[in-house]
Every structure is written in C-alpha cells, then in structure tokens.
Enzyme design. Structure first.
Site, PDB file in Angstrom:
ATOM      1  N   HIS A 269       0.946  -1.331   0.046  1.00 57.72           N
ATOM      2  CA  HIS A 269      -0.018   0.189  -0.129  1.00 57.72           C
ATOM      3  C   HIS A 269       0.909   1.322  -0.017  1.00 57.72           C
ATOM      4  CE1 HIS A 269      -3.112   2.582   0.495  1.00 57.72           C
ATOM      5  NE2 HIS A 269      -3.738   2.319   1.707  1.00 57.72           N
ATOM      6  N   HIS A 310      -0.788   0.111 -11.969  1.00 58.42           N
ATOM      7  CA  HIS A 310      -1.579   0.696 -10.729  1.00 58.42           C
ATOM      8  C   HIS A 310      -2.744  -0.330 -10.822  1.00 58.42           C
ATOM      9  CE1 HIS A 310      -3.996   2.799  -7.889  1.00 58.42           C
ATOM     10  NE2 HIS A 310      -2.722   3.665  -7.438  1.00 58.42           N
ATOM     11  N   ASP A 368       3.831   7.192  -7.676  1.00 56.48           N
ATOM     12  CA  ASP A 368       4.842   6.478  -6.551  1.00 56.48           C
ATOM     13  C   ASP A 368       6.385   6.630  -7.207  1.00 56.48           C
ATOM     14  OD1 ASP A 368       3.095   5.697  -4.432  1.00 56.48           O
ATOM     15  OD2 ASP A 368       2.598   4.155  -5.788  1.00 56.48           O
TER      16      ASP A 368
END
Length: 432
Positions: A269, A310, A368
C-alpha cells in the site's frame, strides 16, 4: 441513505423455489451496484475476497475511473486541483464539500496554523522509542496517543468536536512527521513557524537546525505541496477502509487515524515509492538495466517493475502527469541530474514509455515512481517516504471518517466462508 433503485436483480438458487429480489442503484458516476444487504435473511452471503466487487459504503468525496484514468475530488479533476489549487484548499474541499471563498480560505489557513504545535508533554513520548525505530512505528504510537492529550474533542457525536479534531490532525501530523525524522537523527525538534505556509513549514521542521538559518526553496515547497495534494484521498483503499471500519465501532478519531497509518505501512500500500528506490538500488548501474528489463519480461523470474502500472488505473495514472513535471522542476532546481540512481530512474522511465511490452500492458510510470525520485532528490530518507504519504492522506482519512460518523452507520462486520474443522468433541489429553 441509498437512492431509489433504478431496477432490480433477481437471484434464483438451484433446487429452491424462492426468488430473492435485489435492488440496483446508480451513483452519480461509476458502475451500478447490486444491494445484497438483505441476502443474509435468506441464509446466504456473498463471497468476495479483497472486496473487489463490493461497495461497503456510499460516499460524496472521491471518485475514480481506473479505465479512463479519472480521479475526482468532490467532482473536481485532480489535474486542475494540482495545477491551480494547493493542499490546504483541497483539505477544506474534502472536509466541507465545496471550495472555499477568499474569506473562508483565509480563516481555515489561520486555524490550521494555530494548531500546528503539539502538547509539550507529548514531546516526551518520543523518548520511549529507540532511536533506530522505524518512523512509521513512532507515528502509529504518537498519533494514537493524541487521544490522551486532547480530551476536549473526543465526543464523536458532537459536530464541533469533529471539526476541531479534523483541524488538529491536519495541523499536527506534519509536526509529528518531522519530529519522527529529527528523533531518528538525534537532532532537536524544530517548532513550527506560522509565517510559513503548510508545506514550507514542514520542510523547515524537517531540515532546519538551531545553529543556522534554513531558507526553504519555493520550488521544493511547491513540490512538497503537490505530493501532499496528490495523495490526499483515493477512495475506499485499504487504509481508508481501515479508518472507516475502526470508526464504525465508535472509536475516537485519533485511534482511527492511527489504524489507517498502520494499514498504510504495508509495502503493498503505502510502501510503493520506497520500493521504487529499493529496486533502483538493486539494479545498481545503468549497464544492468537491460538484464533487469529482460527479467521483468520473464514471467518465471519473479522480478517486478516497481512504480509502473497501478491496481486501480488501467490507463495512465492522472496524478503521475502532474508529478512528472514536478520531478523535472525539482531536479532542475537542485542540479542533481547527474545522480546515478536518478539517471537509472530516467532511463527506466524512457523504456517504459517506448517499449511495446510495457506500452501494450499499460505499465506507465505511476505517482509512486515520481514521488520517490522527488523525495530522494530533496534529501528525505527512504524510511520517511510512507510517513509523508500518511501526512498527505490525513485529510482524506478524516473526511471519510467524518462523512461516515455524521450520518446513520452500522458497525462493520464482514462475513466469512468457513473452511475449518466441523464440530468435534474434546478428548482428554491422556487419550490423544
């Protein structure tokens, strides 16, 4: 309250004459949902590991269309908010449902500034942790402990208490996050400054020392603000669902946010941007990229390309487009384009955007990937990445909690498919 059904589904079970009527609802956007809440009365439950096809709540806050690469906060596209707004304005939007006017915005900013300090006795709480403790471990403990210091706002049924707690959490989490960093470095804590904006204040608390003046770069402060903004909320993800589930028990909001922080800590996560830097370290040098990419394409190798693709977005992550530009601005400001690890990242980015293998699979760089590069360039240690994620996600968590607690709600109680032993009788130990 659910809207009126747009139509009904009818469930028939082999060998049984009964037909179960299931209402179907349509939200403002997204797929229709089949209401199975009354299914249990028939003696059946749904089975949905990971809740991949289950809506556990209704919400007005955030909408995602992963296939189209859409992320909306209260109806506003994330790209517009990231380009034209700022983090505190987004916090107000998430909490209240609409963008503030000038007077409302100024009042909200001033309220947050007045709440940035933490109780001085809470400072002593840090000394109970080892200096080499992970910052997320410290953050979980300190945020949970806030309920022991702010007794005047723990009545979850009081609207004013909910508002004050929301302000306190948004204001104090950056202070606590910076304290986690300073504690791990053995440096004195830096108090917040009300003459700085939210993100500049965070960077000042992170990097300033009492011995010399620290000037916050406007470019880096803007980059930090965008990182917070782009992580502010992301619908019913694991940590947000954890906050809601904890909140459904009537737990105080500080405990609920601490639960969300704990869920975010998981590498699947909140640890994704940290995993990007770990991957780059494992590649080591540019000459190893070709072999690494070959392993990624080999299904049997077990090697994964971190920071690309993703779980939700099957198209380009809309947040990544903004973060990519921010990344370029930061690298140019700091003049660190020659950093070997950053060169590796840029080369991987180029391959992912041009190689048919990655393009066909829509393995585009996600938020990210770029946030990890930005944070490393700014000088933030890898172990602090998830703490910063938690700081940005706090307004989303508290808005989701506040939305749930403000109306009728039920305690969360998922069901299970039991596969254990059937009932059996106890046997005395001397007869086993």
């Amino acid at each position: 309250m659910a809207p009126k059904p747009i139509k009904h589904a009818h469930l028939q079970i082999d060998g049984e004459s009964v037909t179960i009527d299931l209402p179907i609802y349509q939200g403002t956007a997204g797929a229709p949902v089949i209401d199975v809440a009354k299914l249990g009365a028939s003696g059946y439950f749904t089975y949905d590991p990971g809740f991949m096809s289950t809506a556990a709540c209704d919400s007005d806050i955030t909408f995602i269309d992963g296939d189209k690469g859409i992320l909306l906060h209260r109806g506003y596209p994330i790209e517009q908010l990231a380009e034209q707004s700022n983090f505190l304005e987004l916090c107000y939007l998430l909490l209240n449902g609409d963008l503030p006017n000038r007077e409302q915005n100024d009042e909200f900013v001033n309220i947050i500034k007045r709440h940035t300090m933490v109780h001085e006795q809470l400072v002593r709480f840090f000394s109970g942790f080892r200096r080499d403790a992970h910052p997320m471990a410290i953050m979980c403990g300190v945020v949970g402990a806030m309920s022991a210091f702010y007794h005047d706002s723990l009545d979850i049924d009081d609207q004013d208490h909910r508002r004050i707690t929301a302000h306190r959490l948004i204001a104090k989490i950056p202070t606590i996050a910076a304290m986690c960093h300073k504690y791990s470095r053995g440096q004195p804590f830096i108090y917040p400054r009300n003459d700085l904006d939210y993100s500049a204040n965070f960077l000042h608390m992170m990097f300033a020392t009492p011995t010399e003046k620290y000037e916050v770069s406007p470019t880096l402060a803007r980059a930090m603000d965008r990182i917070f903004l782009l992580h502010a909320d992301h619908e019913q993800n694991a940590s947000t669902s954890t906050v809601r589930l904890a909140g459904s028990t009537g737990a105080n909001p500080f405990a609920c946010i601490a639960a969300g922080i704990a869920a975010l800590w998981g590498p699947a996560h909140g640890g994704a941007n940290e995993a990007v830097l770990t991957m780059l370290a494992e590649i080591g040098e540019e000459k190893n990229i070709g072999e690494f990419v070959r392993k990624v394409k080999d299904k049997d190798s077990g090697v994964r390309l971190m920071g690309f693709g993703h779980r939700v977005y099957k198209n380009y992550d809309p947040r990544a487009k903004v973060m990519q530009q921010t990344c370029k601005e930061v690298l140019e400001e700091l003049g660190v384009n020659n950093d070997p690890q950053l060169r590796l990242a840029q080369k991987l980015e180029k391959i992912a955007l041009e190689d048919d293998y990655f393009v066909q699979r829509k393995l585009y760089p996600n938020v990210d990937f770029y946030s990890g590069i930005i944070l490393k360039a700014i000088g933030i240690p890898v172990e602090m990445f998830t703490v910063i994620f938690a700081t940005g996600r706090t307004p989303g968590w508290i808005s989701q909690w506040k939305e749930m607690i403000s109306g009728p709600y039920k305690i969360g109680r998922p069901r299970q498919l039991y596969l254990g032993a059937a009932q059996r009788d106890y046997v005395a130990i001397n007869k086993r």
